[in-house]
Design a protein around this motif. Structure first.
Motif, PDB file in Angstrom:
ATOM      1  N   GLU A   1     -33.539  39.865  88.680  1.00 46.33           N
ATOM      2  CA  GLU A   1     -32.718  40.410  89.763  1.00 46.33           C
ATOM      3  C   GLU A   1     -33.653  40.682  90.936  1.00 46.33           C
ATOM      4  O   GLU A   1     -34.469  41.601  90.881  1.00 46.33           O
ATOM      5  CB  GLU A   1     -32.025  41.694  89.293  1.00 46.33           C
ATOM      6  CG  GLU A   1     -30.928  42.186  90.204  1.00 46.33           C
ATOM      7  CD  GLU A   1     -29.774  41.196  90.354  1.00 46.33           C
ATOM      8  OE1 GLU A   1     -29.281  41.059  91.483  1.00 46.33           O
ATOM      9  OE2 GLU A   1     -29.383  40.576  89.355  1.00 46.33           O
ATOM     10  N   HIS A   2     -33.550  39.872  91.987  1.00 47.86           N
ATOM     11  CA  HIS A   2     -34.460  40.000  93.117  1.00 47.86           C
ATOM     12  C   HIS A   2     -34.045  41.145  94.035  1.00 47.86           C
ATOM     13  O   HIS A   2     -32.866  41.335  94.308  1.00 47.86           O
ATOM     14  CB  HIS A   2     -34.505  38.700  93.925  1.00 47.86           C
ATOM     15  CG  HIS A   2     -35.467  38.764  95.056  1.00 47.86           C
ATOM     16  ND1 HIS A   2     -35.093  39.106  96.324  1.00 47.86           N
ATOM     17  CD2 HIS A   2     -36.806  38.578  95.100  1.00 47.86           C
ATOM     18  CE1 HIS A   2     -36.162  39.112  97.103  1.00 47.86           C
ATOM     19  NE2 HIS A   2     -37.205  38.792  96.382  1.00 47.86           N
ATOM     20  N   GLN A   3     -35.032  41.885  94.486  1.00 49.67           N
ATOM     21  CA  GLN A   3     -34.804  42.936  95.478  1.00 49.67           C
ATOM     22  C   GLN A   3     -35.809  42.721  96.593  1.00 49.67           C
ATOM     23  O   GLN A   3     -36.996  42.529  96.342  1.00 49.67           O
ATOM     24  CB  GLN A   3     -34.988  44.317  94.857  1.00 49.67           C
ATOM     25  CG  GLN A   3     -33.996  44.599  93.767  1.00 49.67           C
ATOM     26  CD  GLN A   3     -33.650  46.067  93.707  1.00 49.67           C
ATOM     27  OE1 GLN A   3     -34.462  46.909  94.034  1.00 49.67           O
ATOM     28  NE2 GLN A   3     -32.445  46.356  93.296  1.00 49.67           N
ATOM     29  N   TYR A   4     -35.309  42.766  97.826  1.00 57.56           N
ATOM     30  CA  TYR A   4     -36.192  42.580  98.965  1.00 57.56           C
ATOM     31  C   TYR A   4     -37.027  43.848  99.155  1.00 57.56           C
ATOM     32  O   TYR A   4     -36.509  44.953  99.089  1.00 57.56           O
ATOM     33  CB  TYR A   4     -35.383  42.283 100.225  1.00 57.56           C
ATOM     34  CG  TYR A   4     -34.648  40.973 100.150  1.00 57.56           C
ATOM     35  CD1 TYR A   4     -35.332  39.771 100.302  1.00 57.56           C
ATOM     36  CD2 TYR A   4     -33.285  40.919  99.902  1.00 57.56           C
ATOM     37  CE1 TYR A   4     -34.674  38.557 100.217  1.00 57.56           C
ATOM     38  CE2 TYR A   4     -32.617  39.709  99.818  1.00 57.56           C
ATOM     39  CZ  TYR A   4     -33.315  38.536  99.971  1.00 57.56           C
ATOM     40  OH  TYR A   4     -32.668  37.338  99.884  1.00 57.56           O
ATOM     41  N   GLY A   5     -38.318  43.665  99.411  1.00 56.08           N
ATOM     42  CA  GLY A   5     -39.228  44.795  99.596  1.00 56.08           C
ATOM     43  C   GLY A   5     -39.383  45.176 101.053  1.00 56.08           C
ATOM     44  O   GLY A   5     -40.376  45.784 101.442  1.00 56.08           O
ATOM     45  N   PHE A   6     -38.409  44.808 101.876  1.00 57.39           N
ATOM     46  CA  PHE A   6     -38.471  45.101 103.305  1.00 57.39           C
ATOM     47  C   PHE A   6     -37.051  45.231 103.836  1.00 57.39           C
ATOM     48  O   PHE A   6     -36.081  44.938 103.142  1.00 57.39           O
ATOM     49  CB  PHE A   6     -39.218  43.984 104.057  1.00 57.39           C
ATOM     50  CG  PHE A   6     -38.551  42.639 103.934  1.00 57.39           C
ATOM     51  CD1 PHE A   6     -37.596  42.229 104.864  1.00 57.39           C
ATOM     52  CD2 PHE A   6     -38.856  41.782 102.892  1.00 57.39           C
ATOM     53  CE1 PHE A   6     -36.977  40.999 104.742  1.00 57.39           C
ATOM     54  CE2 PHE A   6     -38.240  40.554 102.763  1.00 57.39           C
ATOM     55  CZ  PHE A   6     -37.293  40.163 103.694  1.00 57.39           C
ATOM     56  N   ARG A   7     -36.971  45.683 105.078  1.00 51.40           N
ATOM     57  CA  ARG A   7     -35.675  45.690 105.773  1.00 51.40           C
ATOM     58  C   ARG A   7     -35.901  45.135 107.165  1.00 51.40           C
ATOM     59  O   ARG A   7     -37.006  45.200 107.695  1.00 51.40           O
ATOM     60  CB  ARG A   7     -35.070  47.095 105.804  1.00 51.40           C
ATOM     61  CG  ARG A   7     -35.865  48.121 106.555  1.00 51.40           C
ATOM     62  CD  ARG A   7     -35.162  49.472 106.641  1.00 51.40           C
ATOM     63  NE  ARG A   7     -35.094  50.162 105.380  1.00 51.40           N
ATOM     64  CZ  ARG A   7     -35.931  51.123 104.995  1.00 51.40           C
ATOM     65  NH1 ARG A   7     -36.902  51.489 105.782  1.00 51.40           N
ATOM     66  NH2 ARG A   7     -35.807  51.703 103.836  1.00 51.40           N
ATOM     67  N   LEU A   8     -34.853  44.568 107.730  1.00 52.66           N
ATOM     68  CA  LEU A   8     -34.929  44.028 109.082  1.00 52.66           C
ATOM     69  C   LEU A   8     -34.353  45.055 110.032  1.00 52.66           C
ATOM     70  O   LEU A   8     -33.255  45.577 109.815  1.00 52.66           O
ATOM     71  CB  LEU A   8     -34.158  42.709 109.171  1.00 52.66           C
ATOM     72  CG  LEU A   8     -34.769  41.581 108.340  1.00 52.66           C
ATOM     73  CD1 LEU A   8     -33.880  40.357 108.384  1.00 52.66           C
ATOM     74  CD2 LEU A   8     -36.152  41.238 108.833  1.00 52.66           C
ATOM     75  N   VAL A   9     -35.113  45.329 111.099  1.00 49.56           N
ATOM     76  CA  VAL A   9     -34.775  46.412 112.017  1.00 49.56           C
ATOM     77  C   VAL A   9     -34.846  45.902 113.447  1.00 49.56           C
ATOM     78  O   VAL A   9     -35.780  45.194 113.820  1.00 49.56           O
ATOM     79  CB  VAL A   9     -35.768  47.589 111.842  1.00 49.56           C
ATOM     80  CG1 VAL A   9     -35.454  48.710 112.786  1.00 49.56           C
ATOM     81  CG2 VAL A   9     -35.759  48.082 110.416  1.00 49.56           C
TER      82      VAL A   9
ATOM     83  N   GLU B   1     -38.350  36.335 103.457  1.00 47.79           N
ATOM     84  CA  GLU B   1     -39.016  36.460 102.153  1.00 47.79           C
ATOM     85  C   GLU B   1     -39.769  35.175 101.797  1.00 47.79           C
ATOM     86  O   GLU B   1     -40.871  35.222 101.269  1.00 47.79           O
ATOM     87  CB  GLU B   1     -37.978  36.761 101.069  1.00 47.79           C
ATOM     88  CG  GLU B   1     -38.554  36.965  99.690  1.00 47.79           C
ATOM     89  CD  GLU B   1     -39.187  38.321  99.488  1.00 47.79           C
ATOM     90  OE1 GLU B   1     -40.143  38.394  98.715  1.00 47.79           O
ATOM     91  OE2 GLU B   1     -38.741  39.315 100.092  1.00 47.79           O
ATOM     92  N   CYS B   2     -39.192  34.033 102.112  1.00 51.15           N
ATOM     93  CA  CYS B   2     -39.776  32.739 101.723  1.00 51.15           C
ATOM     94  C   CYS B   2     -40.555  32.080 102.853  1.00 51.15           C
ATOM     95  O   CYS B   2     -40.944  30.914 102.732  1.00 51.15           O
ATOM     96  CB  CYS B   2     -38.665  31.801 101.257  1.00 51.15           C
ATOM     97  SG  CYS B   2     -37.741  32.434  99.860  1.00 51.15           S
ATOM     98  N   TYR B   3     -40.817  32.784 103.941  1.00 46.70           N
ATOM     99  CA  TYR B   3     -41.460  32.167 105.108  1.00 46.70           C
ATOM    100  C   TYR B   3     -42.812  31.564 104.762  1.00 46.70           C
ATOM    101  O   TYR B   3     -43.151  30.477 105.229  1.00 46.70           O
ATOM    102  CB  TYR B   3     -41.605  33.178 106.245  1.00 46.70           C
ATOM    103  CG  TYR B   3     -42.294  32.580 107.441  1.00 46.70           C
ATOM    104  CD1 TYR B   3     -41.658  31.617 108.219  1.00 46.70           C
ATOM    105  CD2 TYR B   3     -43.595  32.937 107.785  1.00 46.70           C
ATOM    106  CE1 TYR B   3     -42.286  31.038 109.302  1.00 46.70           C
ATOM    107  CE2 TYR B   3     -44.234  32.354 108.865  1.00 46.70           C
ATOM    108  CZ  TYR B   3     -43.570  31.419 109.620  1.00 46.70           C
ATOM    109  OH  TYR B   3     -44.195  30.835 110.689  1.00 46.70           O
ATOM    110  N   ASP B   4     -43.593  32.237 103.921  1.00 42.78           N
ATOM    111  CA  ASP B   4     -44.909  31.704 103.569  1.00 42.78           C
ATOM    112  C   ASP B   4     -44.795  30.352 102.869  1.00 42.78           C
ATOM    113  O   ASP B   4     -45.647  29.482 103.048  1.00 42.78           O
ATOM    114  CB  ASP B   4     -45.686  32.702 102.709  1.00 42.78           C
ATOM    115  CG  ASP B   4     -44.937  33.128 101.463  1.00 42.78           C
ATOM    116  OD1 ASP B   4     -43.691  33.067 101.461  1.00 42.78           O
ATOM    117  OD2 ASP B   4     -45.588  33.551 100.484  1.00 42.78           O
ATOM    118  N   ILE B   5     -43.740  30.136 102.107  1.00 36.45           N
ATOM    119  CA  ILE B   5     -43.527  28.845 101.442  1.00 36.45           C
ATOM    120  C   ILE B   5     -42.988  27.828 102.443  1.00 36.45           C
ATOM    121  O   ILE B   5     -43.393  26.666 102.434  1.00 36.45           O
ATOM    122  CB  ILE B   5     -42.549  29.009 100.261  1.00 36.45           C
ATOM    123  CG1 ILE B   5     -43.196  29.890  99.183  1.00 36.45           C
ATOM    124  CG2 ILE B   5     -42.152  27.656  99.678  1.00 36.45           C
ATOM    125  CD1 ILE B   5     -42.264  30.306  98.082  1.00 36.45           C
TER     126      ILE B   5
END
Length: 165
Positions: free
Chosen positions: A114-122, A92-96
């Motif tokens: 309340e943070h929610q990730y907009g992706f999943r790792l597969v 999530e923070c890779y761009d930073i």
């Protein structure tokens, strides 16, 4: 006279409805702007809390290759006891993290956000979805190393899948 009164009433109702729509649209825009600001602040805060990559002295570090949605591949080592949340936060923070800037004031976690990730790792083969809610350490879930894909979560497709089921 009755027809004129009815037309005037309809105009007033239409004007009131238009004003309500404009107010609701402005509230939606303000809420979306606040959400985007809070997300950026959360990313800044979370990027500061991500531990450094383990050095060569850590023998059982987990090496993970992550394919981002942009097509970029990131290879990083994680401590074996790092949680899946650390892995998700790194993505999530890779761009930073990839563009280190001088440390300004320490970012703080936005209140009430309340943070929610907009992706999943597969994992591609065999397909395994590593959900952040499942918890556990990187070593327990992924093993000594792995290839992961970042898969965006589409709310529409999830709803369609539930309807088909």
């Amino acid at each position: 006279l009755a027809i004129d009164r009815e037309r005037a009433r309809q105009r007033r109702e239409a004007e009131a409805a238009r004003q309500r729509e404009e107010q609701e649209a402005a509230e939606r825009r303000a809420a979306e702007e606040k959400r985007i600001h809070d997300l950026q602040q959360w990313k800044q805060w979370r990027a500061q809390t991500i531990p450094e990559e383990p050095g060569p002295d850590v023998k059982d570090a987990v090496r993970i290759s992550i394919r981002l949605p942009s097509g970029e591949r990131v290879i990083r080592k994680f401590a074996p006891d790092a949680s899946l949340d650390e892995l998700y936060a790194f993505v999530e923070c890779y761009d930073i993290l990839k563009e280190p800037t001088e440390k300004a004031a320490e970012a703080v976690k936005p209140e009430g956000f309340e943070h929610q990730y907009g992706f999943r790792l597969v994992s591609p083969m065999p397909r395994v979805v590593y959900e952040v809610e499942a918890g556990g350490s990187v070593r327990d879930k992924i093993g000594r190393g792995g290839n992961l894909l970042v898969e965006p979560i589409d709310d529409d497709s999830d709803e369609e899948d539930e309807e088909e089921a």
